[in-house]
Design a protein around this motif. Structure first.
Motif, PDB file in Angstrom:
ATOM      1  N   GLY A  68       0.784  -1.234   0.000  1.00 58.74           N
ATOM      2  CA  GLY A  68       0.000   0.000   0.000  1.00 58.74           C
ATOM      3  C   GLY A  68       0.806   1.269   0.000  1.00 58.74           C
ATOM      4  O   GLY A  68       0.275   2.347   0.308  1.00 58.74           O
ATOM      5  N   ASP A  69       2.103   1.177  -0.361  1.00 61.46           N
ATOM      6  CA  ASP A  69       2.913   2.395  -0.353  1.00 61.46           C
ATOM      7  C   ASP A  69       3.466   2.757  -1.726  1.00 61.46           C
ATOM      8  O   ASP A  69       4.288   3.662  -1.857  1.00 61.46           O
ATOM      9  CB  ASP A  69       4.050   2.288   0.664  1.00 61.46           C
ATOM     10  N   LYS A  70       3.012   2.054  -2.765  1.00 62.42           N
ATOM     11  CA  LYS A  70       3.390   2.416  -4.130  1.00 62.42           C
ATOM     12  C   LYS A  70       2.332   1.886  -5.091  1.00 62.42           C
ATOM     13  O   LYS A  70       1.575   0.963  -4.752  1.00 62.42           O
ATOM     14  CB  LYS A  70       4.771   1.863  -4.480  1.00 62.42           C
ATOM     15  N   PRO A  71       2.254   2.442  -6.292  1.00 60.12           N
ATOM     16  CA  PRO A  71       1.232   2.026  -7.250  1.00 60.12           C
ATOM     17  C   PRO A  71       1.412   0.582  -7.702  1.00 60.12           C
ATOM     18  O   PRO A  71       2.500   0.005  -7.594  1.00 60.12           O
ATOM     19  CB  PRO A  71       1.444   2.992  -8.425  1.00 60.12           C
ATOM     20  N   VAL A  72       0.323   0.001  -8.232  1.00 60.41           N
ATOM     21  CA  VAL A  72       0.378  -1.354  -8.791  1.00 60.41           C
ATOM     22  C   VAL A  72       1.058  -1.307 -10.158  1.00 60.41           C
ATOM     23  O   VAL A  72       1.269  -0.234 -10.739  1.00 60.41           O
ATOM     24  CB  VAL A  72      -1.042  -1.947  -8.914  1.00 60.41           C
ATOM     25  N   SER A  73       1.397  -2.479 -10.695  1.00 63.34           N
ATOM     26  CA  SER A  73       2.178  -2.529 -11.942  1.00 63.34           C
ATOM     27  C   SER A  73       1.405  -2.050 -13.162  1.00 63.34           C
ATOM     28  O   SER A  73       1.994  -1.769 -14.200  1.00 63.34           O
ATOM     29  CB  SER A  73       2.685  -3.952 -12.191  1.00 63.34           C
ATOM     30  N   THR A  74       0.069  -1.953 -13.051  1.00 60.52           N
ATOM     31  CA  THR A  74      -0.737  -1.462 -14.176  1.00 60.52           C
ATOM     32  C   THR A  74      -0.974   0.045 -14.100  1.00 60.52           C
ATOM     33  O   THR A  74      -1.762   0.587 -14.887  1.00 60.52           O
ATOM     34  CB  THR A  74      -2.086  -2.203 -14.241  1.00 60.52           C
TER      35      THR A  74
END
Length: 226
Positions: free
Chosen positions: A96-102
Motif C-alpha cells: 500500500g505504499d506504491k502504485p500497482v504494476s498497471t
C-alpha cells in the motif's frame, strides 16, 4: 455550457459520459478518447460505440510517445505480464505504499492537462473523468485520489484563467456505486470494455475484470457485456 468527457470505453468513463449527457444534452458534450500505447485497441473501439450510442462528438488524441520509456505492464513495449489477480492482492504485495504494476505513470495528470487545452479550444467549461474510490485505495492508482483531483482542479482552474474546471463525480464512491448510478441512467454497459487484455472476450482474471464483475454482482445483475 459545454463539457468534455475523457472516454476510455470502460464502465467508469462511460457512466461519466452518461451523466454529462443527462446534465448538458448531447449537443453540448464532447467525448475525448486517448491512445497511450496500450497493448490493444479494444478500449478505443468500445469508446467509438459508446459515442455513437449517445450521439456526441468524439475527438481522438495519441499520447503514446510520452509513455515510451515506461515498462508498465499495460503498454506495448512492456516486458512485464499483466497480473492475474485482484487489486486487493496486488495492494497487499505493494504494502500500500506504491502504485500497482498497471499504473501508467501520471496518466490522468497528462490526460487532464492535454484535455484542458482541447476543452478551452472547444469552448468547454468542464472536464469529466471517471476516477473512483476503489482505484485510489491503497495507493494503487494515486492519480485517482480526491487529493489529486483537488490539486488538478485548482491547477486547471487557475491555469485557464478561471474558465475551466474538472469534475470527478465518482471520486468518493466505489465501482459498485458507479454501476448503480449507470443502471439508473440506462448506460449501455453492453458496449463497454474493461479487460487489460485484447482478446475476443474478457480474460476474467486481471484486476479490472475482477473489479468489474464484483461491481455488477453487487447490483444483483450479470455483466451485460459478457
Amino acid at each position: 455550457m459545454k463539457a468534455l468527457v475523457l472516454s476510455s470505453g470502460g464502465v467508469d468513463s462511460t457512466t461519466a459520459l452518461g451523466l454529462a449527457v443527462k446534465k448538458y444534452g448531447k449537443e453540448n458534450v464532447i467525448a475525448l478518447s486517448v491512445s497511450y500505447g496500450q497493448k490493444h485497441t479494444k478500449e478505443i473501439e468500445a469508446a467509438k460505440k459508446v459515442a455513437a450510442f449517445y450521439g456526441v462528438e468524439q475527438l481522438f488524441m495519441d499520447l503514446s510517445k510520452i509513455f515510451q520509456y515506461s515498462n508498465c505492464s499495460l503498454l506495448q513495449q512492456s516486458t512485464e505480464e499483466i497480473p492475474e489477480e485482484s487489486y486487493e492482492k496486488q495492494i497487499k504485495e505493494t504494502k500500500g505504499d506504491k502504485p500497482v504494476s498497471t499504473y501508467v505513470p501520471f496518466r490522468n495528470g497528462l490526460f487532464l492537462s492535454a484535455a484542458a487545452s482541447i476543452a478551452l479550444s472547444k469552448d468547454c467549461s468542464v472536464i469529466y473523468y471517471g476516477a473512483h474510490a476503489d482505484d485510489a485505495a491503497g495507493f494503487a492508482y494515486p492519480d485517482c485520489s480526491p487529493a489529486f483531483n483537488k490539486a488538478m482542479n485548482e491547477a486547471i482552474y487557475e491555469g485557464s484563467g478561471h474558465q475551466l474546471r474538472i469534475e470527478a463525480p465518482f471520486v468518493n464512491v466505489n465501482k459498485a456505486e458507479v454501476v448503480k448510478i449507470g443502471l439508473e441512467l440506462g448506460v449501455p454497459y453492453e458496449l463497454t470494455w474493461s479487460c487489460y487484455e485484447g482478446n475476443a472476450n474478457p480474460c476474467g482474471k486481471c484486476g479490472t475484470c475482477i473489479d468489474r464483475a464484483a461491481a455488477f454482482k453487487a447490483n444483483g445483475i450479470s455483466d451485460p457485456a459478457i
